[in-house]
Design an enzyme around this catalytic site. Structure first.
Site, mmCIF file in Angstrom:
data_model
loop_
_atom_site.group_PDB
_atom_site.id
_atom_site.type_symbol
_atom_site.label_atom_id
_atom_site.label_comp_id
_atom_site.label_asym_id
_atom_site.label_seq_id
_atom_site.Cartn_x
_atom_site.Cartn_y
_atom_site.Cartn_z
ATOM 1 N N ARG A 131 -6.330 -8.095 6.070
ATOM 2 C CA ARG A 131 -5.376 -7.071 5.665
ATOM 3 C C ARG A 131 -5.460 -5.879 6.600
ATOM 4 N NH1 ARG A 131 -5.726 -2.564 3.116
ATOM 5 N NH2 ARG A 131 -7.837 -2.852 2.289
ATOM 6 N N LEU A 186 -2.198 -0.585 -0.689
ATOM 7 C CA LEU A 186 -1.437 0.253 -1.619
ATOM 8 C C LEU A 186 0.039 -0.130 -1.561
ATOM 9 C CD1 LEU A 186 -3.154 3.692 -0.909
ATOM 10 C CD2 LEU A 186 -3.759 1.944 -2.561
ATOM 11 N N ARG A 246 -11.588 -3.956 12.396
ATOM 12 C CA ARG A 246 -12.633 -3.976 11.368
ATOM 13 C C ARG A 246 -13.555 -5.181 11.471
ATOM 14 N NH1 ARG A 246 -9.335 -2.256 5.861
ATOM 15 N NH2 ARG A 246 -9.048 -0.100 6.480
ATOM 16 N N GLY A 296 -3.847 -1.119 -12.401
ATOM 17 C CA GLY A 296 -3.895 -0.533 -11.061
ATOM 18 C C GLY A 296 -2.485 -0.307 -10.557
ATOM 19 N N LEU A 297 -2.345 -0.151 -9.255
ATOM 20 C CA LEU A 297 -1.013 0.146 -8.722
ATOM 21 C C LEU A 297 0.001 -0.904 -9.146
ATOM 22 C CD1 LEU A 297 -1.807 1.432 -5.137
ATOM 23 C CD2 LEU A 297 -1.168 2.741 -7.153
ATOM 24 N N GLY A 304 -4.159 -5.426 -16.424
ATOM 25 C CA GLY A 304 -4.562 -4.580 -15.303
ATOM 26 C C GLY A 304 -3.614 -3.403 -15.158
ATOM 27 N N SER A 306 -14.206 6.645 5.497
ATOM 28 C CA SER A 306 -12.978 6.356 6.233
ATOM 29 C C SER A 306 -13.292 5.858 7.637
ATOM 30 C CB SER A 306 -12.110 7.594 6.314
ATOM 31 O OG SER A 306 -11.090 7.351 7.248
ATOM 32 N N GLY A 342 -0.179 -3.296 -11.593
ATOM 33 C CA GLY A 342 -0.033 -3.460 -13.034
ATOM 34 C C GLY A 342 0.656 -2.280 -13.693
#
Lengths: 658, 251, 231
Positions: free
Chosen positions: A456, A462, A351, A63-64, A61, A305, A66
């Site tokens: 979360r 991030l 949310r 992504g951020l 991976g 958003s 990995g």
């Protein structure tokens, strides 16, 4: 642990699972929570730079988590191989994160601190996360911003030239750093560039379009992976001293989600089947402001958003099934249900609450748009109050995106929104060091379960990905490697051969089914089932229904799936089928986890467990634990290991937004 | 809507390809372009035919995976829009749509509409970064960055690496891609120490990779889904010529 | 770190596509200065035969004390000719690179993306080059001029433009030159890195105005001859 499972003490949940031994995180030091990370760093063993070259690390991976881990371990001098299914590491789905990244910098002098970020995150996770991990995350958040700025991430700035921040997700401080609506993209490009720099330096080898299909476990240790080259179809093995999975979340089990089409659980799931425990699979997060489904053919959902709720008003027609043009529905025939039900927070409720309320309205046939699956988000008041230019300045790009997708102009017609899955808090179980239950297998980013509990907070994904990748994994992996290098595993080792053979057999089995249904049609059916029964609201009855249906759907899939072409070359249907096969198995564990957790917490809402006002009701006495599931064989009862959660610094309270 | 599609089919990198005709009867205007292809592929699979391969992933215009030349235009007729965000309402009932892969020597066709864009990674690898090791960063507020430079750097940094610039360029040049990165990093104080060497190294690598040279035609900017300004190329030229005069290079 | 072979400025410049483009830009700037002067000189035709011939004579005598009769003219010719060689060589090399970069073209041809002038640089350049050969044979060496070699510059010019096809070719060539300047000037500015998002439109307008002035400045001479304004 494994010895005792042979003779399970009790069969639970009407015979659906077995209760195993408790599990515990043994890596976090006992010191006060604020000292734990520095203590752990100090106690971590180091590897002589000359020895690092001899040690190899596989990172799955990019992504951020990995990309950051691969780059940082490369900088340290290890021999790193990095894998991604995309054609370039830069396309990992972290790129799509919009909002921002939290950090307790307190540049606003508004009372923020590491402790407050820690506190907010534990509370936001509805008291289902580990205090040690969350505190470390809050501490490391400071370094992340420094690191990213130094890499050239173009964060938003003020005229002073200093970094701008905004508030996000209902917190009372302004701690979210952002790069317009493309923060994930900019952070990922930063990590990707760091990675490419190491490729140039010769410490990292990147293998794009290469998908991990199995984990190789030799003498109880993770020692390699089996991959398929998506271009040529070649099945290869890569052997190493350590394997790190940063392969993202499993939101695509729902078919429709805000995840990328290729996002999948395969790497994590195969590791689970090789012995790694899978924790809290039922914790999934639903985002309330997505563009609704427009038809059968819909292939994915697009998130907008959450900031839209700052000025937009959510409503549905009071009349059931009212399909009039929204602008012609008079004010007194509209139900501004969030403002009605939650007078103090109104449209800005968290949310999960906003999502559930929308679902309730649609279930009661007040929904609007195709299939009645949508509610209005109306900006006409805001346009009247602030003027169109002000609304345009704030939300112009989002309105444009909405119009591009739906063809409707939100300045004239209210937007239609509906909740969608966009993040999964559950994942492979890891200890404080991010070690899974298989020695030598580390898990970072969304693929692990560690930091977000049952829910979360916005702008925390991030933060966690980069914290794991840049700062945590490089330290803890080195500590593990200090005992190495380990004996070389020969290519013809029986465990290697077994992994390769089973991978080949599986592909052959998929290709030989030659049935009547496409992979997507199965995936759609599975997704709909999981969404209905294990989505925004879950019930015992529904979950049991799903648990009965999933095995038969899975059986049907293996028998009746149709894949054209062969395994020797580029074959996107085969890629999809491989992933969907794993979702079919994961879905069952998700529903089981949701069924066993007889409480509501965070993203997990059981209709049987709500307060009189319809709010989530936690049961801390019985469920304040991490549910870590052990795989015991296909169609075998999984074993549940509980990790008790202790809250010494943040004391559990019930949330209320009335 | 009823559409006639003419799609480039090529079984493998070595195989000879050709345009193949397909007719779709039930295309909805609200479908995205890729969803329309999904519908075609579902039909092909049921008929036992090889579905059309095309790259796609996020389907929200940010990952840069998708990209095809639609009626001669990279990413199709709508400006500032990736193929995945293009919707069928921009076409009319009865239209014939030609769909082709990106065409460039540096982007060999893998299958059908899928091309290998690893050359773009090669360009970044040759210098598209700031050489800072993890953990060695100074406090984020130590170096202020004026807002105009930060905003301009951001504009350049929004490049998604889709390769449409190369596909549209009559010279098959990746200049806009390279320039976007050089401009992004070159505008920030953190990027200054390596500014000239970065520019010349990246350009040299681009030249080696079978991309054409830039002649300032501007087609790249017109098809760029992120609207990367043409002026980024001026910045690249400026930095390269600076490096040429001083002899800056890092390897 | 590896020492690369590109250590001197010539190989550094010629070694990259941008370097080659800068060669085109510098030589193009020389041509632009030259054609501007040439155009201004041409306009002397409107002041009569004496003025024009005196100007032509003067060109041969500038700096005579230092570089001899026609010395400046020969220096200019050498500079222009070597510029031309470099300009075309670099352009050809970039054209070849571009051709190599797309071995398989599109079935559905693209609409004109980018400016028209930009796309016609190469063929426009060829037209100008062909014209140049004729132009030199006509008015410099006099080989294809109807009048004998020792005739005055003014009469040779009028005699040449009295042939309608020559005027037409001339006008066509200066229009091609105009297109070439319009894109070339803006492109040179871009190549030297002087463009910015803010200035881009202004720079393109500037290039257009320069190109238009030069085109008109040249075209009025044959037009004046054809309409009988200049005899």
């Amino acid at each position: 642990m494994s010895e005792l499972q042979q003779e399970p003490t009790a069969v639970q949940g009407e015979g659906r699972y077995v209760l195993g031994d408790p599990i515990a995180d043994t890596r976090a030091p006992d010191s006060p929570v604020a000292d734990r990370w520095s203590d752990r760093k100090f106690s971590a063993k180091l590897v002589n730079p000359a020895n690092r070259r001899k040690m190899s690390v596989l990172v799955v991976g990019t992504g951020l988590a990995g990309a950051a881990a691969a780059a940082t371990l490369g900088e340290a001098g290890y021999h790193v191989k990095s894998f991604c299914y995309q054609d370039s590491p830069r396309r990992a789905h972290s790129i799509a994160a919009q909002g921002g990244i939290n950090a307790a910098k307190n540049y606003r002098y508004d009372g923020d601190s590491v402790h407050r970020l820690f506190y907010d995150t534990v509370k936001g996770g509805d008291f289902r996360s580990r205090e040690s991990n969350v505190h470390r995350l809050a501490e490391v958040s400071l370094n992340i911003i420094d690191q990213c700025v130094a890499q050239g991430v173009p964060f938003a700035r003020e005229y002073s030239g200093l970094l701008d921040t905004r508030s996000f997700g209902g917190t009372q401080v302004s701690r979210t750093f952002y790069a317009r609506g493309q923060t994930g993209q900019q952070l990922l490009l930063g990590a990707y560039q760091a990675l490419e720099r190491q490729v140039h330096a010769g410490t990292v080898e990147v293998h794009p379009r290469t998908e991990m299909l199995d984990l190789i476990v030799v003498d109880g240790k993770a020692r390699g992976i089996v991959t398929r080259n998506l271009f040529t179809g070649a099945i290869d093995t890569h052997l190493a001293d350590v394997v790190i999975l940063c392969s993202g979340g499993y939101g695509n089990v729902y078919y429709l989600s805000t995840n990328a089409k290729g996002s999948n659980v395969t790497a994590a799931w195969r590791a689970h089947k090789r012995g790694a425990l899978f924790a809290n699979p039922c914790y999934t997060q639903i985002h309330p402001t997505c563009i609704p489904v427009s038809g059968e053919y819909q292939s994915k959902l697009t998130l907008m958003s959450e900031s839209l709720r700052n000025d937009g008003r959510v409503w549905v027609p009071k009349e059931r099934g009212d399909d009039r043009d929204p602008n012609s529905i008079p004010e007194d025939e509209r139900d501004y249900y969030l403002e009605r039900q939650y007078p103090s927070f109104g449209n800005l409720v968290p949310r999960d609450i906003a999502s559930r309320a929308a679902k309730n309205m649609c279930d009661a046939e007040h929904g609007v748009g195709p299939g009645g699956l949508g509610v209005y988000l109306d900006f006409s008041d805001a346009i009247e109050r602030l003027g169109r230019p002000a609304v345009e300045a704030k939300y112009g790009n989002l309105f444009e995106m909405y119009e591009r997708i739906t063809g409707d102009d939100p300045y004239e017609v209210p937007m239609r929104i509906y909740p969608a899955i966009h993040y999964t808090m559950g994942g492979l179980w890891v200890d404080y060091d991010l070690r899974s239950t298989i020695p030598g297998l580390f898990v970072g980013g969304e693929a692990n379960f560690s930091d977000h509990g049952a829910n979360r907070l916005g702008a925390s994904a991030l933060m966690q990905g980069l914290s794991d990748g840049y700062f945590v994994l490089p330290t803890t992996v080195a500590d593990y490697l200090a005992a190495g290098p380990f004996d070389e595993v020969p290519q013809d080792h029986p465990a290697v051969q077994e992994a390769v053979d089973s991978t080949r057999a599986r592909i052959d089995k998929l290709l030989s089914a030659n049935g009547h249904r496409t992979v997507d049609s199965f995936h759609r059916e599975l997704g709909q089932l999981v969404w209905d029964q294990c989505g925004m609201a879950r019930s015992k009855e529904g979950l049991e229904k799903a648990l009965d249906r999933i095995p038969s759907l899975r059986e049907e899939f293996w028998r009746d799936v149709k894949i054209v072409g062969t395994g020797d070359g580029f074959n996107q249907s085969l890629e999809k089928a491989n992933r969907v096969a794993d979702f079919m198995e994961l879905a069952e564990l998700m529903c089981l986890d949701a069924l066993h957790r007889e409480e509501s917490c965070g993203g997990h809402f059981r209709v049987e467990h709500q307060t009189e006002d319809g709010e989530a009701q936690r049961d801390d006495d019985n469920f304040s634990y991490v549910a870590a599931w052990e795989y015991t064989g296909d169609n075998q009862r999984p074993v549940l290991h509980k990790e008790d959660l202790e809250f010494s610094y943040v004391h559990p309270t019930q949330r209320s937004y009335k | 809507m009823k559409l006639t599609l003419r799609i480039w089919r090529q079984a493998s990198p070595e195989a000879k390809g050709k345009m193949q005709k397909y007719v779709l009867d039930d295309v909805e205007p609200d479908m995205s372009f890729l969803e329309m292809l999904d519908v075609l592929n579902e039909k092909l699979v049921i008929d036992g035919k090889d579905p059309v391969s095309f790259d796609h992933d996020c389907r929200e215009g940010i990952c840069g995976s998708c990209g095809m030349v639609i009626n001669g235009n990279a990413h199709g007729p709508q400006q500032y829009t990736t193929t995945c965000q293009l919707h069928m309402r921009h076409f009319d009932d009865g239209d014939t749509i030609d769909i082709e892969p990106w065409r460039a020597r540096a982007f060999p066709v893998v299958k059908d509409l899928v091309v290998d864009r690893s050359a773009l990674d090669e360009i970044i690898k040759s210098g598209g970064y700031i050489s800072v090791n993890t953990g060695s960063a100074p406090e984020a507020h130590a170096i202020p960055v004026d807002k105009v430079s930060a905003d301009d750097a951001f504009d350049a940094a929004t490049c998604i690496g889709c390769g449409a610039c190369v596909a549209a360029c009559p010279n098959g040049s990746s200049m806009l891609f390279t320039a976007a990165k050089v401009t992004h990093l070159g505008l920030l104080p953190q990027g200054q120490p390596e500014r000239q060497s970065r520019a010349v190294n990246m350009l040299t690598r681009q030249d080696e990779l079978d991309f054409g040279g830039c002649t300032n035609v501007g087609a790249c900017h017109e098809v760029c889904p992120k609207g990367i300004p043409l002026a980024t190329i001026a910045q690249l030229n400026h930095d390269v010529l600076g490096a040429t005069l001083t002899g800056a290079r890092s390897d | 770190m590896v020492i690369t072979p590109q250590r001197n400025i010539v190989s550094r410049t010629w070694g990259t596509s941008v370097g080659k483009k800068s060669v085109i830009a510098v030589t193009g700037a020389i041509f632009l200065l030259y054609v501007t002067a040439h155009m201004l000189g041409n306009l002397k035709v409107f002041f009569g035969i004496e003025s024009f011939d005196a100007y032509a004579q003067h060109l041969r005598e500038i700096g005579e004390a230092i570089v001899g009769y026609e010395g400046v003219l020969w220096i200019a010719r050498v500079v222009l000719l070597s510029s031309l060689v470099l300009h075309m060589w670099a352009a050809f090399s970039l054209w070849y690179k571009a051709k190599r970069a797309r071995p398989v073209g599109y079935q559905h041809r693209q609409r004109w993306e980018g400016s028209y002038a930009a796309r016609t640089m190469r063929w426009g350049g060829v037209i100008i080059a062909l014209f140049l050969v004729w132009h030199i044979l006509d008015l410099t060496t006099g080989t294809v001029n109807p009048l004998p070699g020792e005739s005055s510059a003014y009469t040779k010019l009028v005699a040449s433009f009295d042939r309608w096809y020559v005027s037409l070719f001339y006008i066509l060539a200066v229009v091609a030159l105009g297109f070439h300047i319009r894109h070339g000037l803006w492109s040179a500015i871009q190549t030297f890195g002087a463009n910015s998002a803010m200035k881009q439109n202004a720079l393109k307008t500037f290039a257009f105005v320069v190109a238009a002035v030069i085109t008109i400045g040249f075209a009025v001479v044959p037009l004046a001859v054809m309409t009988g304004l200049v005899r």
